[in-house]
Design a protein around this motif. Structure first.
Motif, PDB file in Angstrom:
ATOM      1  N   TYR A   1       0.728  -1.020  -0.174  1.00 36.82           N
ATOM      2  CA  TYR A   1       0.118  -0.025   0.097  1.00 36.82           C
ATOM      3  C   TYR A   1       1.033   1.201  -0.070  1.00 36.82           C
ATOM      4  O   TYR A   1       1.758   1.292   0.672  1.00 36.82           O
ATOM      5  CB  TYR A   1      -0.772  -0.052   0.960  1.00 36.82           C
ATOM      6  N   ASP A   2       0.574   2.053  -0.872  1.00 32.48           N
ATOM      7  CA  ASP A   2       1.531   3.379  -0.881  1.00 32.48           C
ATOM      8  C   ASP A   2       0.575   4.494  -1.516  1.00 32.48           C
ATOM      9  O   ASP A   2      -0.136   4.663  -2.217  1.00 32.48           O
ATOM     10  CB  ASP A   2       2.443   2.917  -1.971  1.00 32.48           C
ATOM     11  N   ASN A   3       0.318   5.502  -0.257  1.00 32.61           N
ATOM     12  CA  ASN A   3      -0.459   6.822  -0.595  1.00 32.61           C
ATOM     13  C   ASN A   3       0.564   7.972  -1.184  1.00 32.61           C
ATOM     14  O   ASN A   3       0.305   8.904  -1.478  1.00 32.61           O
ATOM     15  CB  ASN A   3      -1.028   7.325   0.796  1.00 32.61           C
ATOM     16  N   ASP A   4       1.845   7.645  -1.531  1.00 30.77           N
ATOM     17  CA  ASP A   4       2.610   8.580  -2.204  1.00 30.77           C
ATOM     18  C   ASP A   4       2.464   8.777  -3.550  1.00 30.77           C
ATOM     19  O   ASP A   4       1.637   7.903  -4.256  1.00 30.77           O
ATOM     20  CB  ASP A   4       4.172   7.923  -2.160  1.00 30.77           C
ATOM     21  N   ALA A   5       2.395  10.043  -4.195  1.00 33.95           N
ATOM     22  CA  ALA A   5       2.048  10.523  -5.342  1.00 33.95           C
ATOM     23  C   ALA A   5       3.125  10.573  -6.268  1.00 33.95           C
ATOM     24  O   ALA A   5       4.187  10.699  -6.079  1.00 33.95           O
ATOM     25  CB  ALA A   5       1.305  11.862  -5.301  1.00 33.95           C
ATOM     26  N   ASP A   6       2.540  10.490  -7.562  1.00 34.79           N
ATOM     27  CA  ASP A   6       3.694  10.691  -8.835  1.00 34.79           C
ATOM     28  C   ASP A   6       3.803  12.155  -8.767  1.00 34.79           C
ATOM     29  O   ASP A   6       3.219  12.965  -8.389  1.00 34.79           O
ATOM     30  CB  ASP A   6       3.477   9.859 -10.062  1.00 34.79           C
ATOM     31  N   PRO A   7       4.800  12.748  -9.884  1.00 36.87           N
ATOM     32  CA  PRO A   7       4.989  13.861  -9.892  1.00 36.87           C
ATOM     33  C   PRO A   7       3.618  14.824 -10.680  1.00 36.87           C
ATOM     34  O   PRO A   7       3.439  16.128 -10.477  1.00 36.87           O
ATOM     35  CB  PRO A   7       6.052  13.900 -11.296  1.00 36.87           C
ATOM     36  N   ARG A   8       2.519  14.101 -11.004  1.00 33.14           N
ATOM     37  CA  ARG A   8       1.482  14.702 -11.465  1.00 33.14           C
ATOM     38  C   ARG A   8       0.551  14.954 -10.318  1.00 33.14           C
ATOM     39  O   ARG A   8      -0.638  15.537 -10.655  1.00 33.14           O
ATOM     40  CB  ARG A   8       0.746  13.863 -12.513  1.00 33.14           C
ATOM     41  N   GLY A   9       1.104  14.441  -9.329  1.00 30.36           N
ATOM     42  CA  GLY A   9      -0.115  14.264  -8.004  1.00 30.36           C
ATOM     43  C   GLY A   9      -0.960  13.351  -7.995  1.00 30.36           C
ATOM     44  O   GLY A   9      -1.818  13.347  -6.944  1.00 30.36           O
ATOM     45  N   LEU A  10      -0.931  12.318  -8.881  1.00 33.60           N
ATOM     46  CA  LEU A  10      -1.536  11.006  -8.734  1.00 33.60           C
ATOM     47  C   LEU A  10      -0.857   9.919  -8.094  1.00 33.60           C
ATOM     48  O   LEU A  10       0.124   9.908  -7.814  1.00 33.60           O
ATOM     49  CB  LEU A  10      -1.991  10.426 -10.046  1.00 33.60           C
ATOM     50  N   PRO A  11      -1.837   9.235  -7.274  1.00 34.10           N
ATOM     51  CA  PRO A  11      -1.204   8.089  -6.286  1.00 34.10           C
ATOM     52  C   PRO A  11      -0.855   6.937  -7.224  1.00 34.10           C
ATOM     53  O   PRO A  11      -1.191   6.580  -8.505  1.00 34.10           O
ATOM     54  CB  PRO A  11      -2.549   7.520  -5.679  1.00 34.10           C
ATOM     55  N   ARG A  12       0.343   6.438  -6.765  1.00 36.13           N
ATOM     56  CA  ARG A  12       1.142   5.258  -7.531  1.00 36.13           C
ATOM     57  C   ARG A  12       0.324   3.743  -7.282  1.00 36.13           C
ATOM     58  O   ARG A  12       0.309   3.122  -8.041  1.00 36.13           O
ATOM     59  CB  ARG A  12       2.645   5.133  -7.136  1.00 36.13           C
ATOM     60  N   LEU A  14      -2.995   1.735  -6.668  1.00 41.32           N
ATOM     61  CA  LEU A  14      -4.436   1.936  -7.089  1.00 41.32           C
ATOM     62  C   LEU A  14      -5.344   1.380  -5.844  1.00 41.32           C
ATOM     63  O   LEU A  14      -6.484   1.657  -6.242  1.00 41.32           O
ATOM     64  CB  LEU A  14      -4.840   1.059  -8.141  1.00 41.32           C
ATOM     65  N   GLN A  15      -4.909   1.242  -4.868  1.00 40.03           N
ATOM     66  CA  GLN A  15      -5.600   0.997  -3.609  1.00 40.03           C
ATOM     67  C   GLN A  15      -5.589   2.342  -2.792  1.00 40.03           C
ATOM     68  O   GLN A  15      -6.393   2.315  -1.706  1.00 40.03           O
ATOM     69  CB  GLN A  15      -5.013   0.075  -2.687  1.00 40.03           C
ATOM     70  N   SER A  16      -4.895   3.265  -3.224  1.00 35.42           N
ATOM     71  CA  SER A  16      -4.793   4.505  -2.294  1.00 35.42           C
ATOM     72  C   SER A  16      -6.133   5.336  -2.117  1.00 35.42           C
ATOM     73  O   SER A  16      -6.800   5.308  -3.097  1.00 35.42           O
ATOM     74  CB  SER A  16      -3.700   5.532  -3.046  1.00 35.42           C
ATOM     75  N   THR A  17      -6.128   5.702  -0.878  1.00 33.56           N
ATOM     76  CA  THR A  17      -7.338   6.599  -0.555  1.00 33.56           C
ATOM     77  C   THR A  17      -7.399   7.804  -1.188  1.00 33.56           C
ATOM     78  O   THR A  17      -8.210   8.742  -1.254  1.00 33.56           O
ATOM     79  CB  THR A  17      -7.561   6.487   0.863  1.00 33.56           C
ATOM     80  N   TYR A  18      -6.155   8.272  -1.979  1.00 29.74           N
ATOM     81  CA  TYR A  18      -6.084   9.342  -2.667  1.00 29.74           C
ATOM     82  C   TYR A  18      -6.397   9.287  -3.987  1.00 29.74           C
ATOM     83  O   TYR A  18      -6.266  10.076  -5.000  1.00 29.74           O
ATOM     84  CB  TYR A  18      -4.363  10.031  -2.637  1.00 29.74           C
ATOM     85  N   LEU A  19      -6.838   8.089  -4.295  1.00 28.11           N
ATOM     86  CA  LEU A  19      -7.327   7.650  -5.897  1.00 28.11           C
ATOM     87  C   LEU A  19      -8.197   8.838  -6.319  1.00 28.11           C
ATOM     88  O   LEU A  19      -9.060   9.346  -5.590  1.00 28.11           O
ATOM     89  CB  LEU A  19      -7.995   6.347  -5.844  1.00 28.11           C
ATOM     90  N   PHE A  20      -8.065   9.268  -7.443  1.00 35.19           N
ATOM     91  CA  PHE A  20      -8.825  10.533  -8.255  1.00 35.19           C
ATOM     92  C   PHE A  20      -8.452  11.820  -7.305  1.00 35.19           C
ATOM     93  O   PHE A  20      -9.450  12.814  -7.599  1.00 35.19           O
ATOM     94  CB  PHE A  20     -10.453  10.247  -8.126  1.00 35.19           C
TER      95      PHE A  20
END
Length: 195
Positions: A1-12, A14-20
């Protein structure tokens, strides 16, 4: 599980709660649970399996799913009323409850995360029943630590009270869903631990 984001701000992950989310805040709980249960647990798992490129892993995946389909067909054929009125609703409920708990473990806006973007649940019943999985911050920081030691790790770390809730994750998720509240009853700051 990884809530870190890529340079565009999207989560790496797909289980991330930051999805979308492009601002590192948790996605709406209803949308995330639907996506997790309907998409991640089915299609994404299949894609991960296919991406291994290992024939034995792919065969095992399809054999396991064939056995699951066979079980469902047998239950439906031999015990239709039980399957429709008990088994299937219980299965769907279990998926939803697990997804709600998983969401709440990680439903902290990044700017509120002090040590890691996860939330602890200090509910004694949840931790007894869930093998101390409520101490999720400690689990995330020390994944090799045996669950029996997670409470001690929690007491030693004394995480910021903004990253701890007293309600069990599922109840907290239902409160969040019903009220739309982004804040929940937090625990008091952890007391000093004496050696």
């Amino acid at each position: 599980y990884d809530n870190d984001a890529d340079p565009r701000g999207l989560p790496r992950d797909l289980q991330s709660t930051y999805l979308f989310s492009r601002d590192a805040t948790p996605t709406h709980i209803g949308l995330w649970v639907l996506c997790y249960v309907a998409v991640y647990q089915t299609a994404i798992h299949l894609l991960h399996t296919l991406n291994t490129g290992r024939a034995s892993v792919i065969r095992a995946y399809f054999a396991e799913n064939a056995a699951i389909v066979a079980l469902h067909c047998a239950l439906f054929h031999f015990a239709r009323a039980y399957y429709v009125s008990v088994y299937l609703p219980a299965l769907v409920l279990a998926w939803i409850v697990a997804a709600l708990a998983l969401y709440m473990m990680h439903a902290v806006p990044r700017e509120e995360a002090v040590l890691h973007p996860t939330i602890d649940c200090t509910d004694p019943f949840f931790n007894w029943f869930g093998d101390n999985d409520g101490y999720h911050l400690e689990h995330s920081l020390f994944p090799a630590l045996h669950p029996v030691y997670l409470r001690r790790a929690h007491e030693a770390l004394r995480p910021d009270h903004a990253q701890c809730i007293e309600l069990n994750y599922v109840i907290a998720a239902i409160v969040k869903l019903l009220t739309g509240s982004s804040t929940l009853a937090r625990t008091q700051p952890a007391p000093e631990v004496t050696p």
